[in-house]
Design an enzyme around this catalytic site. Structure first.
Site, PDB file in Angstrom:
ATOM      1  N   MET A  26      -6.254  -3.866   2.439  1.00 16.94           N
ATOM      2  CA  MET A  26      -7.426  -4.701   2.738  1.00 16.94           C
ATOM      3  C   MET A  26      -7.457  -5.028   4.238  1.00 16.94           C
ATOM      4  O   MET A  26      -8.111  -5.982   4.656  1.00 16.94           O
ATOM      5  CB  MET A  26      -7.392  -5.986   1.899  1.00 16.94           C
ATOM      6  CG  MET A  26      -7.463  -5.697   0.396  1.00 16.94           C
ATOM      7  SD  MET A  26      -8.133  -7.047  -0.585  1.00 16.94           S
ATOM      8  CE  MET A  26      -6.998  -8.351  -0.189  1.00 16.94           C
ATOM      9  N   GLY A  27      -6.745  -4.221   5.036  1.00 14.20           N
ATOM     10  CA  GLY A  27      -6.750  -4.433   6.475  1.00 14.20           C
ATOM     11  C   GLY A  27      -5.853  -5.587   6.879  1.00 14.20           C
ATOM     12  O   GLY A  27      -4.977  -6.012   6.127  1.00 14.20           O
ATOM     13  N   HIS A  30       0.096  -5.133   8.977  1.00 11.61           N
ATOM     14  CA  HIS A  30       1.367  -5.529   9.587  1.00 11.61           C
ATOM     15  C   HIS A  30       2.367  -4.407   9.323  1.00 11.61           C
ATOM     16  O   HIS A  30       2.025  -3.372   8.711  1.00 11.61           O
ATOM     17  CB  HIS A  30       1.844  -6.867   9.017  1.00 11.61           C
ATOM     18  CG  HIS A  30       1.842  -6.921   7.517  1.00 11.61           C
ATOM     19  ND1 HIS A  30       2.723  -6.197   6.749  1.00 11.61           N
ATOM     20  CD2 HIS A  30       1.046  -7.585   6.647  1.00 11.61           C
ATOM     21  CE1 HIS A  30       2.487  -6.432   5.478  1.00 11.61           C
ATOM     22  NE2 HIS A  30       1.459  -7.256   5.382  1.00 11.61           N
ATOM     23  N   ASP A  31       3.606  -4.626   9.745  1.00 12.53           N
ATOM     24  CA  ASP A  31       4.596  -3.550   9.646  1.00 12.53           C
ATOM     25  C   ASP A  31       4.864  -3.126   8.202  1.00 12.53           C
ATOM     26  O   ASP A  31       5.320  -2.005   7.956  1.00 12.53           O
ATOM     27  CB  ASP A  31       5.916  -3.979  10.303  1.00 12.53           C
ATOM     28  CG  ASP A  31       5.802  -3.961  11.818  1.00 12.53           C
ATOM     29  OD1 ASP A  31       4.788  -3.446  12.328  1.00 12.53           O
ATOM     30  OD2 ASP A  31       6.722  -4.476  12.482  1.00 12.53           O
ATOM     31  N   HIS A  33       2.553  -2.659   5.881  1.00 11.66           N
ATOM     32  CA  HIS A  33       1.584  -1.589   5.605  1.00 11.66           C
ATOM     33  C   HIS A  33       1.992  -0.294   6.318  1.00 11.66           C
ATOM     34  O   HIS A  33       1.880   0.802   5.771  1.00 11.66           O
ATOM     35  CB  HIS A  33       0.190  -1.976   6.111  1.00 11.66           C
ATOM     36  CG  HIS A  33      -0.425  -3.146   5.418  1.00 11.66           C
ATOM     37  ND1 HIS A  33      -0.581  -4.369   6.028  1.00 11.66           N
ATOM     38  CD2 HIS A  33      -0.932  -3.277   4.174  1.00 11.66           C
ATOM     39  CE1 HIS A  33      -1.161  -5.205   5.196  1.00 11.66           C
ATOM     40  NE2 HIS A  33      -1.378  -4.569   4.056  1.00 11.66           N
ATOM     41  N   LYS A 146       6.182  -5.823  -2.520  1.00 10.12           N
ATOM     42  CA  LYS A 146       5.863  -7.233  -2.274  1.00 10.12           C
ATOM     43  C   LYS A 146       4.910  -7.730  -3.368  1.00 10.12           C
ATOM     44  O   LYS A 146       5.041  -8.834  -3.868  1.00 10.12           O
ATOM     45  CB  LYS A 146       5.242  -7.348  -0.877  1.00 10.12           C
ATOM     46  CG  LYS A 146       4.438  -8.581  -0.612  1.00 10.12           C
ATOM     47  CD  LYS A 146       5.324  -9.759  -0.306  1.00 10.12           C
ATOM     48  CE  LYS A 146       4.579 -10.938   0.293  1.00 10.12           C
ATOM     49  NZ  LYS A 146       3.294 -11.233  -0.247  1.00 10.12           N
ATOM     50  N   SER A 182       3.335 -10.431   5.190  1.00 10.19           N
ATOM     51  CA  SER A 182       2.109 -10.544   4.399  1.00 10.19           C
ATOM     52  C   SER A 182       0.947 -10.802   5.340  1.00 10.19           C
ATOM     53  O   SER A 182       1.096 -11.512   6.344  1.00 10.19           O
ATOM     54  CB  SER A 182       2.229 -11.722   3.410  1.00 10.19           C
ATOM     55  OG  SER A 182       0.957 -12.092   2.935  1.00 10.19           O
TER      56      SER A 182
HETATM   57  O1  PAF Z   1      -2.610  -4.920  -2.166  1.00  9.86           O
HETATM   58  C1  PAF Z   1      -3.740  -4.914  -1.657  1.00  9.86           C
HETATM   59  O2  PAF Z   1      -3.912  -5.018  -0.442  1.00  9.86           O
HETATM   60  C2  PAF Z   1      -4.955  -4.822  -2.560  1.00  9.86           C
HETATM   61  O3  PAF Z   1      -4.748  -5.485  -3.769  1.00  9.86           O
HETATM   62  C3  PAF Z   1      -5.413  -3.369  -2.802  1.00  9.86           C
HETATM   63  C4  PAF Z   1      -4.365  -2.584  -3.551  1.00  9.86           C
HETATM   64  C5  PAF Z   1      -5.714  -2.708  -1.475  1.00  9.86           C
HETATM   65  C6  PAF Z   1      -6.694  -3.354  -3.638  1.00  9.86           C
HETATM   66  O4  PAF Z   1      -7.730  -4.034  -3.014  1.00  9.86           O
END
Ligand code: PAF
Length: 274
Positions: A26-27, A30-31, A33, A146, A182
């Protein structure tokens, strides 16, 4: 790196890909992702990250409107991490009409823990992930531990719908003091940030206590009390077996301590496998 906003352009960018590896986000990256993107790069021939703040998984009182949208910075990070494609649909591209068809995960898994405190959350998650899977058609997708329950719900969805997608779990990335990274950590004030690490510390202590044979209900109650005494409002602090997130039946089962708690108005979740 190609940035595409429509499903048609995504399909064009993916033409010829044999094994797309996908990281949905969802944008506000952070590290944590970026580690998932790194993992995806090892697993596929084309790495796709999506950025989409999914209205369907937010309750009316939650932070959909204020959720940080940091598109340019996210794209820079994804480029540096080696993503090949960023799929960033706007709401109209993904939900051109009200999304009346939805994926309802089983209540036994989806209405407990996060689902108890965020009713409908996993229906929103499953529905958008199913749709993103239909758009990207990945062969492999990486989800972070997480969001442990989310990972399990998605695994169940993929299994029961026989989707030809391997779901890979990425380890939780932590700050030096142990706080799980997070997107919502940015909401914490300085003092809250210092206190926030205690969620992971209490979870680690729960795991240690259960390992040494202490009673799980006693450990859970003590963890709730510890957080309350530090000024938190815990929602759940619990030990479950990893296989289905139900109460463990015996000590041989792989287990996980999971917790969610509010610090002021900020809600944090974390977990520790043991
Ligand atoms: O974990 C997330 O960021 C969201 O729940 C996801 C998997 C991108 C779905 O919107």
């Amino acid at each position: 790196m190609k940035i595409v906003h429509s499903i048609a352009d995504l399909r064009g960018a993916l033409a010829g890909a044999r094994k797309p590896a996908f990281v949905p986000t969802m944008g506000n990256l952070h590290d944590g992702h970026l580690a998932l993107v790194q993992r995806a790069r090892e697993l596929g021939d084309v790495t796709v990250a999506s950025i989409f703040v999914n209205r369907l998984q937010f309750l009316p009182h939650e932070d959909f409107d204020s959720y940080p949208r940091t598109f340019d910075a996210d794209c820079e990070q994804l480029r540096a991490a080696g993503s090949d494609i960023v799929f960033a649909p706007n709401e109209n591209a993904l939900y051109p009409e009200p999304q009346a068809y939805k994926v309802y995960p089983p209540t036994a898994l989806a209405d407990i823990l996060e689902g108890e405190f965020r009713p409908g959350f996993f229906t929103g998650v499953c529905t958008v992930v199913m749709k993103l899977f239909a758009c990207v058609q990945p062969r492999v997708a990486v989800f972070g531990k997480k969001d442990y329950q989310q990972l399990m719900v998605i695994r169940g969805m993929v299994r029961q719908f026989a989707l030809p997608i391997e779901i890979v779990a990425g380890e939780t990335q932590r700050a030096a003091d142990g706080l799980a990274l997070s997107s919502r950590n940015g909401y914490l004030s300085g003092t809250e940030r210092d206190e926030a690490v205690h969620l992971s510390r209490v979870l680690a202590a729960m795991a240690a206590q259960v390992r040494t044979g202490e009673s799980i209900p006693d450990v859970e109650n003590a963890a709730m009390e510890t957080l309350r005494s530090r000024g938190w409002q815990p929602e759940y602090m619990t030990v479950r077996r990893r296989s289905d997130l139900r109460a463990p039946m015996d000590a041989a089962e792989p287990r996980v301590a999971l917790g969610a708690a509010r610090l002021g108005t900020k809600r944090l979740i974390d977990n520790v496998e043991f």
